[in-house]
Design an enzyme around this catalytic site. Structure first.
Site, PDB file in Angstrom:
ATOM      1  N   GLN A   1      -7.716 -35.934   2.215  1.00  0.00           N
ATOM      2  CA  GLN A   1      -8.365 -35.428   0.997  1.00  0.00           C
ATOM      3  C   GLN A   1      -8.853 -33.992   1.173  1.00  0.00           C
ATOM      4  O   GLN A   1      -8.723 -33.160   0.277  1.00  0.00           O
ATOM      5  CB  GLN A   1      -9.536 -36.338   0.620  1.00  0.00           C
ATOM      6  CG  GLN A   1      -9.073 -37.702   0.155  1.00  0.00           C
ATOM      7  CD  GLN A   1     -10.234 -38.600  -0.234  1.00  0.00           C
ATOM      8  OE1 GLN A   1     -11.387 -38.222  -0.125  1.00  0.00           O
ATOM      9  NE2 GLN A   1      -9.913 -39.810  -0.662  1.00  0.00           N
TER      10      GLN A   1
ATOM     11  N   SER B   1       0.845  -1.204   0.000  1.00  0.00           N
ATOM     12  CA  SER B   1       0.000   0.000   0.000  1.00  0.00           C
ATOM     13  C   SER B   1       0.875   1.247   0.000  1.00  0.00           C
ATOM     14  O   SER B   1       0.570   2.231  -0.678  1.00  0.00           O
ATOM     15  CB  SER B   1      -0.906   0.028   1.238  1.00  0.00           C
ATOM     16  OG  SER B   1      -1.827  -1.027   1.198  1.00  0.00           O
TER      17      SER B   1
ATOM     18  N   GLU C   1      -9.795   1.250  -2.717  1.00  0.00           N
ATOM     19  CA  GLU C   1      -9.539   1.392  -4.168  1.00  0.00           C
ATOM     20  C   GLU C   1     -10.699   0.826  -4.982  1.00  0.00           C
ATOM     21  O   GLU C   1     -10.508   0.145  -5.981  1.00  0.00           O
ATOM     22  CB  GLU C   1      -8.253   0.666  -4.568  1.00  0.00           C
ATOM     23  CG  GLU C   1      -7.085   0.927  -3.665  1.00  0.00           C
ATOM     24  CD  GLU C   1      -6.288   2.143  -4.066  1.00  0.00           C
ATOM     25  OE1 GLU C   1      -6.323   2.499  -5.239  1.00  0.00           O
ATOM     26  OE2 GLU C   1      -5.658   2.740  -3.178  1.00  0.00           O
ATOM     27  N   GLY C   2     -11.902   1.117  -4.540  1.00  0.00           N
ATOM     28  CA  GLY C   2     -13.099   0.582  -5.191  1.00  0.00           C
ATOM     29  C   GLY C   2     -13.488  -0.712  -4.511  1.00  0.00           C
ATOM     30  O   GLY C   2     -12.734  -1.686  -4.533  1.00  0.00           O
TER      31      GLY C   2
END
Lengths: 404, 292
Positions: A299, A111, A383-384
């Site tokens: 698994q 950032s 940032e959106g």
């Protein structure tokens, strides 16, 4: 942590029967020698200078911003995608790889680089006067001066055009009034790029630290991006000379173009955070024994590892493709939204999944997982927001705006 | 001659011998040409990866990407600092049998000005002396004022090449330097020792091996990385150096590798149950290890 040689080996042996867990699709073969050296350099910097300290910074809610600024300046990463003024005019791929490796360390460090290069230096470079460029860009490239970007306000987030900060003419001067919130680097910045409503629409202003009426205070009690400075800026009758305004742009196009630059870096950066989570989980699951053997043989664990690996590889291909478009000058903001939206979502899923592989150990600062997971809660919003990027894409598909 | 001391700083000096090339640094500096420093560097397989042996089982496989030996990065850094302070240039000299240059690019990206690379199929299998012969021949052409090396490579660990180069060039050899100052009448080297350090004065040219960790190697900058590819890189063959293939490689080697065997696996260690006296056992163990 895998090394350059392993990655390179993986790249060369991509066609063999045993792909590397660290580069399953052999994507490294798409990178040039310079890009690989840049990547290994930034990765080494992060391993040697960031990772030994970042958990403490995170816990204490601090970032040694000056030191990081000068480190990143020496590495040549600040404004590297710009030309002139000591900037390197790098390819979009190189810029993205630097973001990726920094964010593999911590989103706060990436950032810092994004704000300095894409949000503060970019508008000065793109819209500033020669005097403004001369005054700020070279020293911002070295990290001597730190910048911040002030758009968001307490009541104006996804809808930045609703901002209340104003710039009024007073003779030839400007008078700025308003409050900005969630400003990365705010209190450590030497110069703030402040966006304000003026009679010509939204304009950008360069406000040096220490200007009377201009004050910054840090936002306390954050649970995310703790190794990052986040501030509130207050502007009370801040008097600026006429030449403080960025002459090259008026209207929302100015700040939005900066955000497109920064979001592009996030599309790469998120892959770094996801890679760290995946690799941590892969290693941990091979060493953690339960029911008489490593949990990597289960698994359910394998499914988590595979999904993480696929996410990281797919995110990398997406980011590299966007870089190609950007270098060719053919990228649209909506395509950048695609990258930011999908890669941050992927990274957050990887972090959550890795956390479950690490069990209780996953919630501590002894491992990077929860730190990344908490950081990514910010990255998916700033940032959106994820939602706004979804609507940007929706609008691109339907030609109908679902917001505004 | 050298003198040992811990606190006081006394000077000693290495006698100037018959030098094959005599470049008075004072003269160079008067002409503003600065000091020319050659750094011998080696590219090695990344030590972070498990090493593999060649098909013959005698030598380390070097067919993967090679990196700059970290122990060489200290000499490169020291050379860059000296060249920045005194003006001058830094030239890398490296033997690269396979022609690989990736690790040398790293040192160029750090700021070295040029590289001389000796690449020849006949170099495969060279022992330490063979390597020293090749490097010495290249250094004779390069004519540096000062030659820096690591104390030893991270993959070979013979630690003999620096002194061999000095001997072959009839130059003074100073080993294990922790600091190097270039003065108007030669070098002042602080040489690391168990008891402190020696201070050694020495005429130039000289061969100085630099101890790992004594300076902080810089990270290559992005601009440095982009510039590295276009820096002058001279590729030489044995013939170009006037050396016979029989002097180097497997044929020239005076060392024979009889066998290579894996390090024995470590035992499981000692597990002692703490019955309340566990701390005594720990203290005893630390005393046995002579760390207390």
């Amino acid at each position: 942590m895998n090394t350059e040689a392993q990655l390179s080996h993986a790249a060369r042996s991509g066609a063999t029967l045993s792909p590397s867990p660290h580069d399953f699709l052999g994507i490294d073969s798409l990178l040039s020698e310079e890009e690989l050296l840049l990547r290994s350099t930034v990765r080494r910097y992060v391993e040697e200078r960031i990772l030994p300290h970042v958990a403490d910074w995170y816990e204490q809610g601090t970032l040694p911003a000056r030191e990081i600024a000068s480190d990143l300046g020496r590495l040549g990463l600040l404004g590297m995608q710009l030309s002139g003024f000591g900037c390197a005019d790098s390819s979009a791929t190189a810029y993205g790889l630097a973001c990726l490796e920094l964010e593999a360390g911590d989103s706060g460090v990436r950032s810092f680089m994004s704000v300095q290069g894409a949000l503060a230096m970019f508008p000065i470079w793109a819209y500033g006067s020669d005097e403004q460029r001369e005054r700020w860009l070279a020293q911002m490239a070295t990290g001597e001066a730190i910048g911040c970007f002030a758009l968001t306000e307490p009541d104006s987030g996804s809808d930045p055009a609703s901002m209340r900060t104003t710039a009024r003419r007073d003779g030839s001067d400007w008078l700025l009034n308003g409050t900005k919130l969630w400003i990365t680097n705010g209190s450590v910045a030497d110069v703030a790029v402040v966006w304000a409503q003026s009679e010509d629409g939204v304009r950008g202003f360069l406000v040096p630290a220490g200007t009377p009426g201009f004050a910054a205070s840090d936002i306390p009690r954050k649970l995310s991006l703790r190794a990052s400075v986040t501030s509130e800026l207050s502007l009370v009758n801040v008097r600026l000379p006429a030449d403080a305004a960025l002459p090259g742009v008026a209207g929302m196009r100015g700040p939005l173009s900066c955000l497109t630059e920064a979001r592009f870096g996030i599309a790469f950066g998120a892959v770094g955070a996801a890679r760290t989570c995946y690799e941590t989980a892969l290693q941990y699951s091979g060493e953690r024994n339960q029911f008489g053997g490593p949990i990597s043989r289960f698994q359910l664990t394998q499914q988590k590892l595979v999904e993480m690996m696929i996410g990281v590889q797919r995110g990398m291909l997406l980011a590299l493709h966007l870089a190609k478009l950007k270098d060719a000058g053919r990228i649209s903001p909506a395509q950048v939204s695609f990258g930011k939206l999908d890669n941050v979502r992927m990274a957050l899923e990887a972090a959550r999944s890795a956390r479950s592989v690490l069990g209780a150990n996953g919630i501590t600062l002894d491992y990077p997982i929860m730190r990344h997971m908490n950081n990514l809660e910010t990255v998916i919003t700033y940032e959106g927001t994820h939602e706004i990027h979804t609507l940007v894409l929706g609008q691109a598909l339907t030609k109908q705006s679902a917001f505004g | 001659m050298r003198q040992r001391h811990t606190h006081a700083q006394r000077r000693s000096s290495v006698a100037r011998r018959d030098l094959p090339f005599r470049v008075a640094i004072r003269g160079r500096r008067q002409h503003n040409q600065g000091v020319k420093i050659a750094v011998c560097v080696k590219q090695i397989p990344d030590p972070a990866n498990p090493g593999r042996l060649d098909a013959d089982g005698k030598t380390l496989a070097r067919d993967e990407k090679l990196i700059l030996d970290e122990s060489d990065s200290y000499g490169v850094e020291m050379a860059l600092q000296l060249a920045e302070a005194a003006g001058g240039e830094v030239v890398l000299v490296s033997m690269s049998p396979t022609g690989e240059v990736g690790g040398i690019r790293t040192a160029l990206a750090m700021g070295a000005d040029a590289a001389v690379i000796i690449s020849d199929d006949a170099l495969a299998g060279s022992d330490a002396l063979g390597t020293a012969k090749v490097l010495a021949a290249a250094l004779r052409r390069t004519q540096p004022d000062l030659i820096l090396t690591a104390t030893e490579s991270t993959d070979g660990y013979t630690g003999t090449v620096p002194a061999q180069i000095a001997e072959l060039l009839s130059l003074p050899s100073v080993t294990f330097a922790k600091s190097v100052e270039v003065g108007s009448d030669g070098l002042l080297v602080r040489r690391q020792a168990e008891y402190g350090y020696d201070e050694v004065a020495c005429p130039l040219p000289a061969v100085v091996s630099v101890t790992a960790g004594v300076v902080e190697p810089r990270y290559p900058s992005f601009r440095g990385i982009m510039a590295a590819k276009s820096k002058p890189t001279e590729m030489l063959t044995l013939a170009g150096l006037g050396l016979e293939p029989s002097e180097v490689g497997w044929t020239g080697a005076r060392q024979r590798i009889i066998d290579v065997s894996p390090v024995p696996e470590r035992g499981g260690g000692e597990i002692c149950e703490d019955d309340g006296t566990g701390h005594e056992r720990i203290v005893a163990l630390l005393e046995e290890l002579k760390v207390l």
